[in-house]
Structures are given as structure tokens and as C-alpha cells.
Design a protein around this motif. Sequence first.
Motif, PDB file in Angstrom:
ATOM      1  N   GLY A   1      -1.333  -0.203   6.626  1.00 26.56           N
ATOM      2  CA  GLY A   1      -2.639  -0.687   6.174  1.00 26.56           C
ATOM      3  C   GLY A   1      -2.569  -2.088   5.596  1.00 26.56           C
ATOM      4  N   ILE A   2      -1.588  -2.316   4.739  1.00 26.89           N
ATOM      5  CA  ILE A   2      -1.454  -3.654   4.148  1.00 26.89           C
ATOM      6  C   ILE A   2      -1.033  -4.660   5.211  1.00 26.89           C
ATOM      7  N   ALA A   3      -0.239  -4.230   6.181  1.00 28.27           N
ATOM      8  CA  ALA A   3       0.150  -5.128   7.280  1.00 28.27           C
ATOM      9  C   ALA A   3      -1.075  -5.533   8.081  1.00 28.27           C
ATOM     10  N   ALA A   4      -1.985  -4.598   8.305  1.00 30.59           N
ATOM     11  CA  ALA A   4      -3.219  -4.904   9.037  1.00 30.59           C
ATOM     12  C   ALA A   4      -4.083  -5.893   8.255  1.00 30.59           C
ATOM     13  N   VAL A   5      -4.176  -5.693   6.951  1.00 29.24           N
ATOM     14  CA  VAL A   5      -4.941  -6.606   6.105  1.00 29.24           C
ATOM     15  C   VAL A   5      -4.314  -7.999   6.146  1.00 29.24           C
TER      16      VAL A   5
ATOM     17  N   LEU B   1      -3.294 -10.210  -3.013  1.00 34.07           N
ATOM     18  CA  LEU B   1      -2.787  -9.065  -2.265  1.00 34.07           C
ATOM     19  C   LEU B   1      -2.091  -8.064  -3.189  1.00 34.07           C
ATOM     20  N   LEU B   2      -1.407  -8.550  -4.212  1.00 37.44           N
ATOM     21  CA  LEU B   2      -0.769  -7.662  -5.162  1.00 37.44           C
ATOM     22  C   LEU B   2      -1.812  -6.846  -5.930  1.00 37.44           C
ATOM     23  N   ARG B   3      -2.859  -7.512  -6.403  1.00 33.65           N
ATOM     24  CA  ARG B   3      -3.933  -6.803  -7.112  1.00 33.65           C
ATOM     25  C   ARG B   3      -4.626  -5.807  -6.192  1.00 33.65           C
ATOM     26  N   ALA B   4      -4.838  -6.198  -4.943  1.00 33.68           N
ATOM     27  CA  ALA B   4      -5.475  -5.292  -3.982  1.00 33.68           C
ATOM     28  C   ALA B   4      -4.584  -4.076  -3.740  1.00 33.68           C
TER      29      ALA B   4
END
Length: 168
Positions: free
Chosen positions: A6-10, A40-43
Amino acid sequence: MCTDDGIAAVLAEDRALLHWKAMHALGDQGLAEQAVQETLLRAWRACSRFDERKGSVRTWLLAIERNVMIDIARSRAARPGDTGWDDVHEIGDARYSLPDFADGLVDGLLVAQLLDRLPAPQRAAVVEVILHDRAYHEVAQEFGVPVGTVKTRVHYALRSLRELPRGA
């Protein structure tokens, strides 16, 4: 988004936009990269609280990034860079003659918020013609529309922005 995939997609989809907005607002490559990483860390930390019924991931990330950039501006204003005695004379005059960093950041964020209120075709035309200072015919050629269409989009966009209440 709370998984590695998921984070890779974002990252693949929105990192460039986040970096562009940070670079545009902060004016410094290092600070822009710092803002994107912190966003990105906060997300990542708050991903379980994301509610797609309230908006897209992109909108959520841009809101987080806006807060990050405000934090960076406040931090820089509270702790100006280290200055040696040899630098005091050189920096002393220039520091007060330049616009305040936080003011420039806030202005950039306000412009971005105002542009977000415009329909996509009008926003694109205003960004290219007004903010990037490009000729109407160049923009028309790039968009694949007549020059008159670009002029009309810019006209109506500016008119819409003028009609917004002062506090908007």
C-alpha cells in the motif's frame, strides 16, 4: 495503505506531486525532501485513521504535507541558522531586506488552496499561463485546444477567484 504494498503504491503515485508542492512552497531541495519524508512518515503512522469516505488518499496526504510545511516554516523562524561573528555584517542587512520565509510559504499554500477550487481545465490554464508565465499559444498547443479556449479558461478562472470572499 497500511501494508508495504500500500505504501509502495502511494509512493509510486503521489511522491512526485508531494515533492513538487514542497519544492514550490519551501524553495529548497533538502527541505522539500524532508517535508515529503515527514509527510509519508506521518501518513504511515496514522494510516489506520484514514477514512476514504472523507476524501482521497492524495487529498489526505496533501493536508498532512501542508501541516508539515507549516511546522518546517515555524521551526526555521524559531531557530535561524548558526551565524559566526564574521557573517553578522553580511547577513544583518540581507536578512531584513528579504521577504519572510513563513509569509512566502503561507502565500504559496493560499494560492494552492485557491487553485484547488477551480475546475481542472481552468486550474491547468492558470498554472501554465499565470504562474509559469507561458504564452497562450504554447499552452494551447500543449493542451491540444485553440488559443481562444485557453484565454477563456484563464479569464473565467481569474473572475471566479476575484469573486471569492476575502477570507476564503
